[in-house]
Motif scaffolding. Structure first.
Motif, PDB file in Angstrom:
ATOM      1  N   THR A 137       0.805  -1.213   0.000  1.00  0.00           N
ATOM      2  CA  THR A 137       0.000   0.000   0.000  1.00  0.00           C
ATOM      3  C   THR A 137       0.843   1.271   0.000  1.00  0.00           C
ATOM      4  O   THR A 137       0.317   2.370   0.190  1.00  0.00           O
ATOM      5  CB  THR A 137      -0.965   0.033   1.202  1.00  0.00           C
ATOM      6  OG1 THR A 137      -0.222  -0.093   2.414  1.00  0.00           O
ATOM      7  CG2 THR A 137      -1.997  -1.077   1.091  1.00  0.00           C
ATOM      8  N   GLY A 138       2.129   1.118  -0.260  1.00  0.00           N
ATOM      9  CA  GLY A 138       2.997   2.266  -0.458  1.00  0.00           C
ATOM     10  C   GLY A 138       3.517   2.251  -1.880  1.00  0.00           C
ATOM     11  O   GLY A 138       3.152   1.390  -2.688  1.00  0.00           O
ATOM     12  N   PRO A 139       4.366   3.203  -2.254  1.00  0.00           N
ATOM     13  CA  PRO A 139       4.968   3.177  -3.586  1.00  0.00           C
ATOM     14  C   PRO A 139       5.697   1.858  -3.820  1.00  0.00           C
ATOM     15  O   PRO A 139       6.443   1.389  -2.954  1.00  0.00           O
ATOM     16  CB  PRO A 139       5.947   4.351  -3.547  1.00  0.00           C
ATOM     17  CG  PRO A 139       5.421   5.245  -2.469  1.00  0.00           C
ATOM     18  CD  PRO A 139       4.813   4.341  -1.452  1.00  0.00           C
ATOM     19  N   LEU A 140       5.466   1.241  -4.957  1.00  0.00           N
ATOM     20  CA  LEU A 140       6.090  -0.050  -5.218  1.00  0.00           C
ATOM     21  C   LEU A 140       7.568   0.094  -5.574  1.00  0.00           C
ATOM     22  O   LEU A 140       8.333  -0.861  -5.424  1.00  0.00           O
ATOM     23  CB  LEU A 140       5.338  -0.772  -6.343  1.00  0.00           C
ATOM     24  CG  LEU A 140       3.902  -1.202  -5.986  1.00  0.00           C
ATOM     25  CD1 LEU A 140       3.261  -1.933  -7.150  1.00  0.00           C
ATOM     26  CD2 LEU A 140       3.890  -2.074  -4.737  1.00  0.00           C
ATOM     27  N   LEU A 141       7.962   1.271  -6.066  1.00  0.00           N
ATOM     28  CA  LEU A 141       9.371   1.473  -6.430  1.00  0.00           C
ATOM     29  C   LEU A 141      10.127   2.032  -5.223  1.00  0.00           C
ATOM     30  O   LEU A 141      10.613   3.161  -5.200  1.00  0.00           O
ATOM     31  CB  LEU A 141       9.477   2.418  -7.623  1.00  0.00           C
ATOM     32  CG  LEU A 141       8.834   1.914  -8.921  1.00  0.00           C
ATOM     33  CD1 LEU A 141       9.066   2.913 -10.048  1.00  0.00           C
ATOM     34  CD2 LEU A 141       9.373   0.541  -9.310  1.00  0.00           C
ATOM     35  N   ARG A 142      10.186   1.201  -4.198  1.00  0.00           N
ATOM     36  CA  ARG A 142      10.921   1.547  -2.989  1.00  0.00           C
ATOM     37  C   ARG A 142      11.322   0.256  -2.301  1.00  0.00           C
ATOM     38  O   ARG A 142      10.839  -0.813  -2.660  1.00  0.00           O
ATOM     39  CB  ARG A 142      10.059   2.395  -2.048  1.00  0.00           C
ATOM     40  CG  ARG A 142       9.076   1.570  -1.213  1.00  0.00           C
ATOM     41  CD  ARG A 142       8.031   2.428  -0.578  1.00  0.00           C
ATOM     42  NE  ARG A 142       7.330   1.819   0.539  1.00  0.00           N
ATOM     43  CZ  ARG A 142       6.482   0.783   0.466  1.00  0.00           C
ATOM     44  NH1 ARG A 142       6.241   0.195  -0.691  1.00  0.00           N
ATOM     45  NH2 ARG A 142       5.877   0.329   1.545  1.00  0.00           N
ATOM     46  N   LEU A 143      12.208   0.351  -1.342  1.00  0.00           N
ATOM     47  CA  LEU A 143      12.556  -0.819  -0.556  1.00  0.00           C
ATOM     48  C   LEU A 143      11.389  -1.109   0.380  1.00  0.00           C
ATOM     49  O   LEU A 143      11.059  -0.288   1.232  1.00  0.00           O
ATOM     50  CB  LEU A 143      13.833  -0.564   0.243  1.00  0.00           C
ATOM     51  CG  LEU A 143      14.447  -1.786   0.946  1.00  0.00           C
ATOM     52  CD1 LEU A 143      14.957  -2.794  -0.074  1.00  0.00           C
ATOM     53  CD2 LEU A 143      15.571  -1.334   1.866  1.00  0.00           C
ATOM     54  N   PRO A 144      10.745  -2.270   0.244  1.00  0.00           N
ATOM     55  CA  PRO A 144       9.578  -2.541   1.100  1.00  0.00           C
ATOM     56  C   PRO A 144       9.994  -2.734   2.548  1.00  0.00           C
ATOM     57  O   PRO A 144      11.109  -3.195   2.845  1.00  0.00           O
ATOM     58  CB  PRO A 144       9.003  -3.832   0.502  1.00  0.00           C
ATOM     59  CG  PRO A 144      10.157  -4.491  -0.174  1.00  0.00           C
ATOM     60  CD  PRO A 144      11.025  -3.380  -0.690  1.00  0.00           C
ATOM     61  N   PRO A 145       9.109  -2.403   3.484  1.00  0.00           N
ATOM     62  CA  PRO A 145       9.475  -2.517   4.896  1.00  0.00           C
ATOM     63  C   PRO A 145       9.627  -3.956   5.376  1.00  0.00           C
ATOM     64  O   PRO A 145      10.310  -4.199   6.373  1.00  0.00           O
ATOM     65  CB  PRO A 145       8.313  -1.818   5.620  1.00  0.00           C
ATOM     66  CG  PRO A 145       7.185  -1.832   4.655  1.00  0.00           C
ATOM     67  CD  PRO A 145       7.791  -1.781   3.303  1.00  0.00           C
TER      68      PRO A 145
END
Length: 476
Positions: A137-145
């Protein structure tokens, strides 16, 4: 001096953005062109006095676990979730329905040789639902938590739904149940990443469920408004904004609008390059909605189906794939994919006298003017003989009427834009800062930004975080 912000548009994302900002001391004002706030999450007496119908969204697998809604503690502001006996059912011709249960083991048990694979496919979401919601549910082009569940999910998500279903499932029941969830993408099921939706929707059904809001989806809006009142947010309804220059000065302006409306409102203040990205935005498959008042439950051939909150009405996996293929080619199939919600079976406060409300829509080409209502009736009659005889009243809302009711639903697209190609990951533009526009202090917080459509508030929540990030770095 306190920071100030303006939010234009009061759908769940706009209201959530306002709540996130106000809860940290920002002075927030919301402008909404409609006579009441809520956007696609409103409810109303569509079919008669005392009968509560959801005018837009119905069942809420994302809302119940939304990190934004949990942080805002909407349940302490009166929101109550009601779970049907079964999150979802998929009727099949000449046999029992495939049923999605609240636990994965019960769901898998009905599939015999596919039981182990069903559990394996859905494991990343079934076993880590809250972690996966934070991931997707956040930007997909990022390191996921949460890296490990996301890596496991990615191995399943990247496939077309047709490839995954046909490779690992042998039974028609398992394929159909998985495919119905995948079709929430409104993509052809032969497209890469369409399997992701099958994994997510099935896995959430096994864990957090697909509940409805007691008293109607509008109760989500009511809870958000209670949060805003607590923080002193001002809301101006019946106040259309046609040009950004009409607005008072503010440190940040957030638009709960899709690219078409953003261009109309702020085009002259955006860079040529950014305007070009927004002009190339593609809207996706539309919805043709029909709401019914019935004199009793839907007479499903498999009576268990009456106790499912959501029902996918289309038939076999092959019929589903064919229907979605035609729809995405601009044709209306004779047997379209129909999504139905039986909220009043789980929440009897919405109706009285033994009657039932049935909410439904069919996937249709964007902006379709075809006479789809009889096709929807026929799909119900196919799996629930005698359905037509139960109808007391019905209201059709085709794509153009949906857009007239809520301008964000362009051509009946309920997801803020197609998920084809790069638009699944680069929403609404090819940038690593998807909530920022090219104009300093101007942000987009609609379903045209990550994570896309649905009532979860996360686009607004993420946009508010982008505002705070910029302020912390001295940007205005």
């Amino acid at each position: 001096m306190n920071r100030t912000a303006i939010v234009v548009g009061s759908g769940p994302n706009g209201l959530t953005a306002a709540a996130a900002l106000a809860s940290r001391g920002v002075e927030v004002t919301v402008y909404e062109q409609a006579g009441e706030p809520g956007g696609g999450a409103r409810s109303g007496e569509l079919l008669g006095s005392g009968l509560v119908s959801d005018l837009g969204a119905a069942a809420h697998p994302f809302a119940v676990g939304s990190p934004a809604f949990r942080s805002l503690d909407l349940e302490s502001h009166g929101l109550e979730w009601v779970h049907p006996r079964y999150p979802m059912a998929h009727p099949l011709s000449g046999q029992e329905s495939a049923i999605l249960h609240r636990d994965a083991a019960s769901t898998a048990a009905q599939f015999g040789p596919d039981a182990a694979w069903w559990l394996r496919v859905h494991a990343p979401v079934t076993e880590h639902p809250m972690d996966m919601l934070e991931n997707i549910t956040g930007p997909l082009l990022r390191l996921p938590p949460h890296l490990l569940p996301m890596a496991s999910f990615g191995l399943r998500a990247a496939w077309p739904a047709t490839t995954l279903a046909r490779s690992v499932f042998k039974t028609p029941e398992a394929r159909a149940l998985f495919g119905g969830s995948a079709a929430h993408s409104m993509l052809p099921l032969t497209r890469p990443f369409s399997a992701a939706f099958g994994v997510v929707f099935g896995g959430l059904g096994h864990s957090s469920g697909w509940p409805v809001a007691r008293g109607g989806t509008g109760q989500i809006v009511t809870a958000l408004l209670a949060v805003l009142r607590f923080h002193g947010v001002r809301i101006h309804t019946g106040s259309p904004v046609t040009d950004l220059r009409e607005l008072p000065a503010a440190d940040a302006v957030l638009l709960d609008l899709t690219p078409r409306q953003v261009l109309d409102l702020a085009g002259t203040q955006l860079s040529t390059r950014y305007r070009g990205w927004l002009r190339r935005w593609k809207y996706g498959t539309g919805a043709h909605k029909v709401d019914y008042l019935l004199d009793g439950p839907v007479p499903w051939t498999d009576e268990r189906t009456a106790h499912a909150g959501t029902v996918h009405v289309v038939g076999s996996f092959e019929e589903l794939v064919h229907a979605e293929h035609l729809t995405n080619r601009g044709q209306v199939p004779d047997r379209p994919f129909v999504l139905a919600a039986q909220q009043s079976m789980a929440d009897p406060t919405r109706v009285s006298g033994g009657r039932q409300l049935l909410w439904s829509y069919a996937h249709v080409p964007n902006g379709s003017r075809a006479d789809v209502g009889p096709l929807i009736d026929a799909q119900f009659e196919r799996f629930a003989p005698g359905f037509r005889d139960r109808i007391i009243a019905r209201v059709e809302t085709p794509p153009d009427a949906l857009e007239a009711w809520n301008p964000n639903l362009v051509g009946g697209d309920i997801g803020g834009g197609s998920l084809r190609g790069t638009q699944q990951f680069l929403r609404p533009a090819p940038t690593l800062r998807p909530y920022n526009t090219s104009h300093a202090g101007l942000y987009i917080c609609s379903s045209s930004t990550p994570p896309g459509g649905g009532v979860h508030g996360m686009a607004g929540w993420n946009a508010a975080r982008a505002v705070f990030r910029d302020w912390s770095r001295g940007r205005r």
